[in-house]
Design an enzyme around this catalytic site. Structure first.
Site, PDB file in Angstrom:
ATOM      1  CD  GLU A  48      -2.595  -1.548   0.086  1.00 36.14           C
ATOM      2  OE1 GLU A  48      -2.801  -0.676  -0.790  1.00 36.14           O
ATOM      3  OE2 GLU A  48      -2.940  -2.728  -0.058  1.00 36.14           O
TER       4      GLU A  48
ATOM      5  CG  HIS B  98      -0.949   1.107  -4.468  1.00 31.95           C
ATOM      6  ND1 HIS B  98      -1.012   0.962  -5.843  1.00 31.95           N
ATOM      7  CD2 HIS B  98      -1.411  -0.064  -3.960  1.00 31.95           C
ATOM      8  CE1 HIS B  98      -1.479  -0.249  -6.141  1.00 31.95           C
ATOM      9  NE2 HIS B  98      -1.723  -0.898  -5.018  1.00 31.95           N
TER      10      HIS B  98
HETATM   11  O1  GNR Z   1      -6.299  -7.622  -1.935  1.00 30.48           O
HETATM   12  C1  GNR Z   1      -5.062  -7.602  -2.032  1.00 30.48           C
HETATM   13  N1  GNR Z   1      -4.345  -8.732  -1.785  1.00 30.48           N
HETATM   14  C2  GNR Z   1      -2.975  -8.754  -1.658  1.00 30.48           C
HETATM   15  C3  GNR Z   1      -2.359 -10.011  -1.635  1.00 30.48           C
HETATM   16  C4  GNR Z   1      -0.996 -10.107  -1.484  1.00 30.48           C
HETATM   17  C5  GNR Z   1      -0.238  -8.965  -1.342  1.00 30.48           C
HETATM   18  C6  GNR Z   1      -0.830  -7.719  -1.381  1.00 30.48           C
HETATM   19  C7  GNR Z   1      -2.195  -7.611  -1.537  1.00 30.48           C
HETATM   20  S1  GNR Z   1      -2.943  -6.043  -1.536  1.00 30.48           S
HETATM   21  C8  GNR Z   1      -4.389  -6.360  -2.461  1.00 30.48           C
HETATM   22  C9  GNR Z   1      -5.289  -5.149  -2.454  1.00 30.48           C
HETATM   23  C10 GNR Z   1      -4.591  -4.005  -3.153  1.00 30.48           C
HETATM   24  O2  GNR Z   1      -4.436  -3.941  -4.340  1.00 30.48           O
HETATM   25  N2  GNR Z   1      -4.086  -3.069  -2.415  1.00 30.48           N
HETATM   26  O3  GNR Z   1      -3.401  -2.065  -2.968  1.00 30.48           O
HETATM   27 NI    NI Z   2      -2.582  -2.819  -4.814  1.00 27.86          NI
END
Ligand code: GNR
Ligand code: NI
Length: 167
Positions: free
Chosen positions: A134, A137
């Protein structure tokens, strides 16, 4: 509350660098509530404001089985990181794509909560991975950018094709 639209790679807006939140007010709390609804509906274990085209430093995570352990991090910073761990990741902005990514094994995060109060948390396992995913992002980075150029190009083609087919 409202469901928000999640941007899909290779949307350029996913590469926007988020700015810090200056005041944690009702607008921020409303956005957090809408992001939570969006994350649970998806369903996902995390969501960054970047993914819903709001370029401020706020992320949500819930890695619990029962989906009742929501954590909100505002202006999150990784203050310590140690070790390495490789795990399979996916992303709501890159639907249907899963691949291995190397992350820190354990992190310590500092952030503000929805009351604007600072807190710190140590995380490893799926929670640690998700927080790192996150925070990426917020810096404009999508997990597929850790993969080879060849894989990235294939993923771009596949998602562009999917988008055409659902138009
Ligand atoms: O739902 C999500 N599952 C996930 C699985 C493994 C590592 C990271 C994630 S994050 C993701 C949701 C998402 O896109 N968050 O930015
Ligand atoms: Ni993501």
């Amino acid at each position: 509350m409202a469901l928000l639209k999640i941007l899909h790679y290779p949307d350029k807006r996913l590469h926007t660098v988020a700015r810090p939140v200056e005041v944690v007010d009702d607008d921020i709390r409303r956005l957090a509530a809408d992001m939570a609804e969006t994350m649970y509906a998806a369903p996902g274990i995390g969501l960054a404001a970047t993914q819903v085209d709001r370029h401020i430093q706020m992320i949500l995570v819930d890695v619990s089985e029962k989906r009742n352990d929501l954590r909100v991090f505002i202006n999150p910073e990784i203050v310590e990181a140690e070790g390495e761990a490789v795990g399979e990741e996916g992303c709501l902005s890159v639907p249907g794509i899963y691949d291995k990514v190397k992350r820190a094994q354990r992190i310590r995060v500092r952030a503000l909560n929805l009351q604007g109060e600072p807190f710190e948390l140590e995380a490893e396992g799926l929670l640690g991975v998700c927080i790192q995913h996150e925070i990426d992002h917020l810096r404009g980075k999508v997990f597929v950018e850790y993969l080879s150029r060849l894989k990235q190009d294939r993923i771009k083609l596949k998602l562009k094709k999917q988008q055409r087919e659902t138009m």
